[in-house]
Design an enzyme around this catalytic site. Sequence first.
Site, PDB file in Angstrom:
ATOM      1  N   GLU A  14      76.133 -43.058 -26.990  1.00  0.00           N
ATOM      2  CA  GLU A  14      76.489 -41.646 -27.127  1.00  0.00           C
ATOM      3  C   GLU A  14      76.145 -41.155 -28.523  1.00  0.00           C
ATOM      4  O   GLU A  14      76.509 -41.782 -29.523  1.00  0.00           O
ATOM      5  CB  GLU A  14      77.986 -41.465 -26.846  1.00  0.00           C
ATOM      6  N   GLY A  27      82.626 -27.160 -11.579  1.00  0.00           N
ATOM      7  CA  GLY A  27      83.185 -27.465 -10.269  1.00  0.00           C
ATOM      8  C   GLY A  27      82.185 -28.234  -9.431  1.00  0.00           C
ATOM      9  O   GLY A  27      80.991 -28.293  -9.748  1.00  0.00           O
ATOM     10  N   ARG A  97      85.967 -28.186 -18.320  1.00  0.00           N
ATOM     11  CA  ARG A  97      85.079 -29.328 -18.555  1.00  0.00           C
ATOM     12  C   ARG A  97      85.745 -30.439 -19.366  1.00  0.00           C
ATOM     13  O   ARG A  97      85.558 -31.623 -19.094  1.00  0.00           O
ATOM     14  CB  ARG A  97      83.800 -28.874 -19.269  1.00  0.00           C
ATOM     15  N   ARG A 177      79.594 -16.051 -23.584  1.00  0.00           N
ATOM     16  CA  ARG A 177      80.610 -16.626 -22.712  1.00  0.00           C
ATOM     17  C   ARG A 177      81.923 -16.799 -23.443  1.00  0.00           C
ATOM     18  O   ARG A 177      81.967 -16.890 -24.675  1.00  0.00           O
ATOM     19  CB  ARG A 177      80.134 -17.943 -22.122  1.00  0.00           C
ATOM     20  N   TYR A 209      85.325 -16.489 -13.093  1.00  0.00           N
ATOM     21  CA  TYR A 209      86.176 -17.264 -12.188  1.00  0.00           C
ATOM     22  C   TYR A 209      87.330 -17.898 -12.960  1.00  0.00           C
ATOM     23  O   TYR A 209      87.297 -18.022 -14.184  1.00  0.00           O
ATOM     24  CB  TYR A 209      85.377 -18.327 -11.427  1.00  0.00           C
ATOM     25  N   ASP A 291      70.798 -33.395 -16.352  1.00  0.00           N
ATOM     26  CA  ASP A 291      70.051 -32.314 -16.997  1.00  0.00           C
ATOM     27  C   ASP A 291      68.762 -32.781 -17.652  1.00  0.00           C
ATOM     28  O   ASP A 291      67.834 -31.986 -17.822  1.00  0.00           O
ATOM     29  CB  ASP A 291      70.923 -31.618 -18.048  1.00  0.00           C
ATOM     30  N   ALA A 304      75.990 -29.944 -11.804  1.00  0.00           N
ATOM     31  CA  ALA A 304      76.820 -31.139 -11.991  1.00  0.00           C
ATOM     32  C   ALA A 304      76.769 -32.038 -10.762  1.00  0.00           C
ATOM     33  O   ALA A 304      76.658 -33.266 -10.877  1.00  0.00           O
ATOM     34  CB  ALA A 304      78.256 -30.739 -12.303  1.00  0.00           C
TER      35      ALA A 304
END
Length: 420
Positions: A14, A27, A97, A177, A209, A291, A304
């Site tokens: 990572e 989702g 997330r 956003r 949402y 991705d 996702a």
Amino acid sequence: MALHKKGISFTLYEDAKEYSAVGAGIGFAPNGMRTMDLIEPAFRPLYEAICVGNKGEDAQDIFFEGMLVEEGLGRDKPWYGHSGWGHPDYVRKSAHRKTLLDIMTSFIPIENVKFNKRLTNIEQRPDGVTLSSQDGTTAECSVLAGADGIKSTVRANVLEHYPNQIAPVYAGAYCYRAVIPMAEAYEILGDLTDVAKIYFGHGRGAVTYRISGGDEFNYLLCVDDSLDGWKLEGAVTETISHEAMMSDFEDPRIDDRLRQLLTKAKPVKWGFFHHIRTASYYRDRVALIGDSAHASLPFQAAGAAQGLEDALVLSSILSEVAKMPERGADLAPFIKAGLSAYDSVRRPRAQKQLEQAAEVGRMIFFQHEEAGADMDKILPRLQQGRFNWLWFHDTNDDVKEAIKRMQKQISVGGPSVARI
């Protein structure tokens, strides 16, 4: 998660100093949940404890409802009240997330994770792969799976013969956003916060949402930028002034409620980029997933789940490869056959989703080639079974097909297939 569940030895490298999530809402549609059940059955109850759907029992199967950016938001239109799309067997659920990441990483042994490892070089050899990190360390592996996102380093290695496909492509739009408390959102939108919405308009759009158990409201305010283009090379975000941000929605024909939402967003442009073309998801011993393989626009909320499908199919292939007694260079034909099968099964489906998401983006900005600005043409395209192929696909069939194709390739090369 999938490798650990199957007992395959792995190390996760990572870049960051700890796990972190970019963005807010996420989702999984039915295909994503069924795939996760196959990866880790214990995930579902933990996920369902943190996710939230639309408000109201009669709205649970609505994916999104269509509205307008213009003054009045479309509530005076004949189609209002009938502008939703979804499926009786679909249940909308979204989560934050960060909370979702915490759940997923709880299934990964921390001793298998190495943080602060920025990949700088990949060397493929007949007998393995050598990884070099920015800190000067190296590591060896039999197979490298690059899940390093839209600006993937691994992608450059896989697509070295297709240099024009390596970098993500700007889709001609960006967004602002934010996540705000539901109480603040309700003050602005009232009961329009109850059900997930996509707002359509000439060069402007919005996606909204509920997340965080209904306590928070996630939204994107989108801007068509197809004429100007993205100016910052190598970056997918740009910080601007608050005044510049507000000017993007200054058109008096835009409903003021969207401007009120915009005042609560940070003045950061999030560019919409995607990998619209990818010739292959693998090269020799190196594969792409998520991705890094098929970064998509968010307008089908399917990226996702496509990553989960990648993980299931690839881990199943690697589980078969791990059964082989061969090692080093002798294992290379089996790895190549497996990754080729993974690519042939996953790439057509993932790329189709990517292309459809881009098409929805054109619909949002009233730029669709056939529907234009006519909601009576746009809505049927979204309502009449558009998502069935995506949501109700059996990924276990993909696993079987990938293994079958791997076996076929190996059988051409000799009797080793008998051991699979």
